[in-house]
Design an enzyme around this catalytic site. Structure first.
Site, PDB file in Angstrom:
ATOM      1  N   SER A  43       3.750  17.784  15.669  1.00 51.33           N
ATOM      2  CA  SER A  43       4.827  18.526  15.008  1.00 51.33           C
ATOM      3  C   SER A  43       6.153  17.862  15.333  1.00 51.33           C
ATOM      4  CB  SER A  43       4.836  19.968  15.541  1.00 51.33           C
ATOM      5  OG  SER A  43       5.997  20.660  15.136  1.00 51.33           O
ATOM      6  N   TYR A  76       4.420  26.346  22.213  1.00 56.86           N
ATOM      7  CA  TYR A  76       4.122  25.474  21.065  1.00 56.86           C
ATOM      8  C   TYR A  76       4.696  24.074  21.308  1.00 56.86           C
ATOM      9  CZ  TYR A  76       3.688  24.086  16.129  1.00 56.86           C
ATOM     10  OH  TYR A  76       3.358  23.448  14.955  1.00 56.86           O
TER      11      TYR A  76
HETATM   12  N1  LIG Z   1       3.533  24.815   8.798  1.00 56.10           N
HETATM   13  C1  LIG Z   1       4.418  24.135   9.495  1.00 56.10           C
HETATM   14  O1  LIG Z   1       5.628  24.292   9.289  1.00 56.10           O
HETATM   15  C2  LIG Z   1       3.978  23.122  10.531  1.00 56.10           C
HETATM   16  C3  LIG Z   1       4.919  22.215  11.008  1.00 56.10           C
HETATM   17  C4  LIG Z   1       4.537  21.247  11.941  1.00 56.10           C
HETATM   18  C5  LIG Z   1       3.231  21.186  12.385  1.00 56.10           C
HETATM   19  N2  LIG Z   1       2.328  22.098  11.913  1.00 56.10           N
HETATM   20  C6  LIG Z   1       0.950  21.974  12.403  1.00 56.10           C
HETATM   21  O2  LIG Z   1       0.110  21.627  11.316  1.00 56.10           O
HETATM   22  C7  LIG Z   1      -1.212  22.111  11.559  1.00 56.10           C
HETATM   23  C8  LIG Z   1      -1.686  22.910  10.348  1.00 56.10           C
HETATM   24  O3  LIG Z   1      -0.854  24.050  10.203  1.00 56.10           O
HETATM   25  P1  LIG Z   1      -0.659  24.831   8.807  1.00 56.10           P
HETATM   26  O4  LIG Z   1       0.778  24.833   8.522  1.00 56.10           O
HETATM   27  O5  LIG Z   1      -1.604  24.326   7.786  1.00 56.10           O
HETATM   28  O6  LIG Z   1      -1.043  26.326   9.301  1.00 56.10           O
HETATM   29  P2  LIG Z   1      -2.131  27.377   8.760  1.00 56.10           P
HETATM   30  O7  LIG Z   1      -2.043  28.547   9.688  1.00 56.10           O
HETATM   31  O8  LIG Z   1      -1.921  27.624   7.310  1.00 56.10           O
HETATM   32  O9  LIG Z   1      -3.505  26.606   8.956  1.00 56.10           O
HETATM   33  C9  LIG Z   1      -4.041  26.359  10.233  1.00 56.10           C
HETATM   34  C10 LIG Z   1      -5.539  26.510  10.150  1.00 56.10           C
HETATM   35  O10 LIG Z   1      -6.055  26.282  11.474  1.00 56.10           O
HETATM   36  C11 LIG Z   1      -7.062  27.233  11.709  1.00 56.10           C
HETATM   37  N3  LIG Z   1      -7.242  27.522  13.133  1.00 56.10           N
HETATM   38  C12 LIG Z   1      -6.362  28.090  13.987  1.00 56.10           C
HETATM   39  N4  LIG Z   1      -6.911  28.238  15.190  1.00 56.10           N
HETATM   40  C13 LIG Z   1      -8.180  27.767  15.091  1.00 56.10           C
HETATM   41  C14 LIG Z   1      -9.256  27.642  16.003  1.00 56.10           C
HETATM   42  N5  LIG Z   1      -9.146  28.075  17.260  1.00 56.10           N
HETATM   43  N6  LIG Z   1     -10.402  27.094  15.575  1.00 56.10           N
HETATM   44  C15 LIG Z   1     -10.543  26.673  14.305  1.00 56.10           C
HETATM   45  N7  LIG Z   1      -9.566  26.779  13.386  1.00 56.10           N
HETATM   46  C16 LIG Z   1      -8.401  27.321  13.784  1.00 56.10           C
HETATM   47  C17 LIG Z   1      -6.598  28.491  10.993  1.00 56.10           C
HETATM   48  O11 LIG Z   1      -7.671  29.361  10.761  1.00 56.10           O
HETATM   49  C18 LIG Z   1      -5.946  27.936   9.743  1.00 56.10           C
HETATM   50  O12 LIG Z   1      -6.820  27.901   8.638  1.00 56.10           O
HETATM   51  C19 LIG Z   1      -1.119  22.920  12.851  1.00 56.10           C
HETATM   52  O13 LIG Z   1      -1.543  22.120  13.939  1.00 56.10           O
HETATM   53  C20 LIG Z   1       0.349  23.229  12.963  1.00 56.10           C
HETATM   54  O14 LIG Z   1       0.735  23.473  14.306  1.00 56.10           O
HETATM   55  C21 LIG Z   1       2.674  23.059  11.002  1.00 56.10           C
END
Ligand SMILES: NC(=O)c1ccc[n+]([C@@H]2O[C@H](COP(=O)([O-])OP(=O)(O)OC[C@H]3O[C@@H](n4cnc5c(N)ncnc54)[C@H](O)[C@@H]3O)[C@@H](O)[C@H]2O)c1
Length: 273
Positions: A157, A170
């Site tokens: 991130s 985080y």
């Molecule tokens: N959305 C943002 O703004 C953002 C920014 C930077 C980084 N990220 C990172 O990107 C990645 C994806 O995030 P996203 O935005 O698609 O979020 P999201 O919540 O839409 O998707 C994350 C997915 O991970 C799954 N998940 C969570 N914990 C889990 C576990 N213990 N076992 C299996 N699956 C699990 C969830 O069920 C979900 O489907 C994450 O690592 C997040 O930290 C997100």
């Protein structure tokens, strides 16, 4: 974007595929010819302020991947459960004949001020975003060794390069992903396995749903000077998930054949604001 079969004959293991970025990565890599092995919790995630994913979300990802003409093995599993994930990978390798790409994408994000953060919330970030990423690599990497090479992509991130205010857990977890990227890259390099991290800024996914904005706003009111940290230079606040998938595809493909131990931001410049 038109597909050109850049991953024809390859197999990718992706975590967190039920929705958001994980779904976009599965569909994009499949559209370039990769077979997909994917897992997701697809159920309640305790403590997060946003909506939890469902089995219907996971089924939708399966349909979208199959619509590309590729194949997918998708199962409900938890990245905190190494044995469970390893079993899914084994079934995927059995079905598709090997593994070439690993994308450790699953993660959780729970904002709160430093003095309102329960110990379980801090631990939750470490369990899913750090141990879960380690488990993901461990579950799959020996199959890349057997193939004689491959690409491991760890989703960190903006918070893994700078600071996401009101998210000590985080931010710590996403910095740990940087260390893991370098440490795995060092040892796996001799097997021609590349290991890199991606650092998205804000991305338009269901992680921003439910009370996420409310939780962030309430935390920011305690220290408004931090509110604008991480504003992009480009004239929009969020990326779409597919813009992160473009970098996942680049790192998975031979276009990135001499790139390893690198940390690529897709944040519109936010890390420097
Ligand atoms: N959305 C943002 O703004 C953002 C920014 C930077 C980084 N990220 C990172 O990107 C990645 C994806 O995030 P996203 O935005 O698609 O979020 P999201 O919540 O839409 O998707 C994350 C997915 O991970 C799954 N998940 C969570 N914990 C889990 C576990 N213990 N076992 C299996 N699956 C699990 C969830 O069920 C979900 O489907 C994450 O690592 C997040 O930290 C997100």
């Amino acid at each position: 974007m038109a597909a050109s079969g850049r991953l024809e004959g390859r197999v990718a293991f992706i975590t967190g595929i039920a929705r958001g970025q994980g779904r976009a990565h599965a569909v994009r890599l499949a559209s370039e010819g990769a077979k997909i092995v994917g897992i997701d919790l697809a159920g309640p995630i305790p403590g997060v302020p946003y909506d939890s994913p469902t089995p219907a979300d996971l089924a939708e990802t399966v349909s979208l991947v199959e619509a590309t003409g590729s194949e997918i093995l998708a199962e409900i599993a938890d990245v905190r459960d190494l044995d469970g994930m390893t079993a899914v990978v084994e079934r995927g390798v059995e079905r598709f004949g090997g593994l070439d790409v690993i994308v450790a994408n699953a993660g959780v994000c729970i904002p709160s001020t430093w003095d309102q953060t329960a110990p379980e919330v801090f631990q939750n970030h470490i369990d899913t975003n750090v141990t879960g990423v380690w488990n993901t690599v461990i579950a799959g990497a020996r199959h890349l060794v057997e193939r004689g090479g491959g690409s491991v992509i760890l989703i960190s991130s903006y918070a893994g390069k700078k600071v996401q205010p009101f998210m000590v857990g985080y931010t710590a977890s996403k910095h740990a992903v940087v260390g893991m990227t370098r440490a795995f890259a060092a040892e796996l390099g001799k097997h021609s396995i590349r290991v890199n991290s991606i650092h998205p800024g804000n991305v338009n996914t269901p992680m921003g749903s439910g009370d996420m904005i409310g939780a962030l706003t309430r935390a920011a009111e305690t220290n408004p000077v931090l509110m604008n940290m991480g504003t992009p230079f480009l004239p929009r606040f969020s990326a779409e998930a597919d813009e992160i998938s473009s970098t996942v595809l680049f790192l998975a493909s031979d276009d990135a054949s001499f790139i390893t131990a690198e940390h690529i931001s897709v944040d519109g410049g936010a890390q420097y604001f």
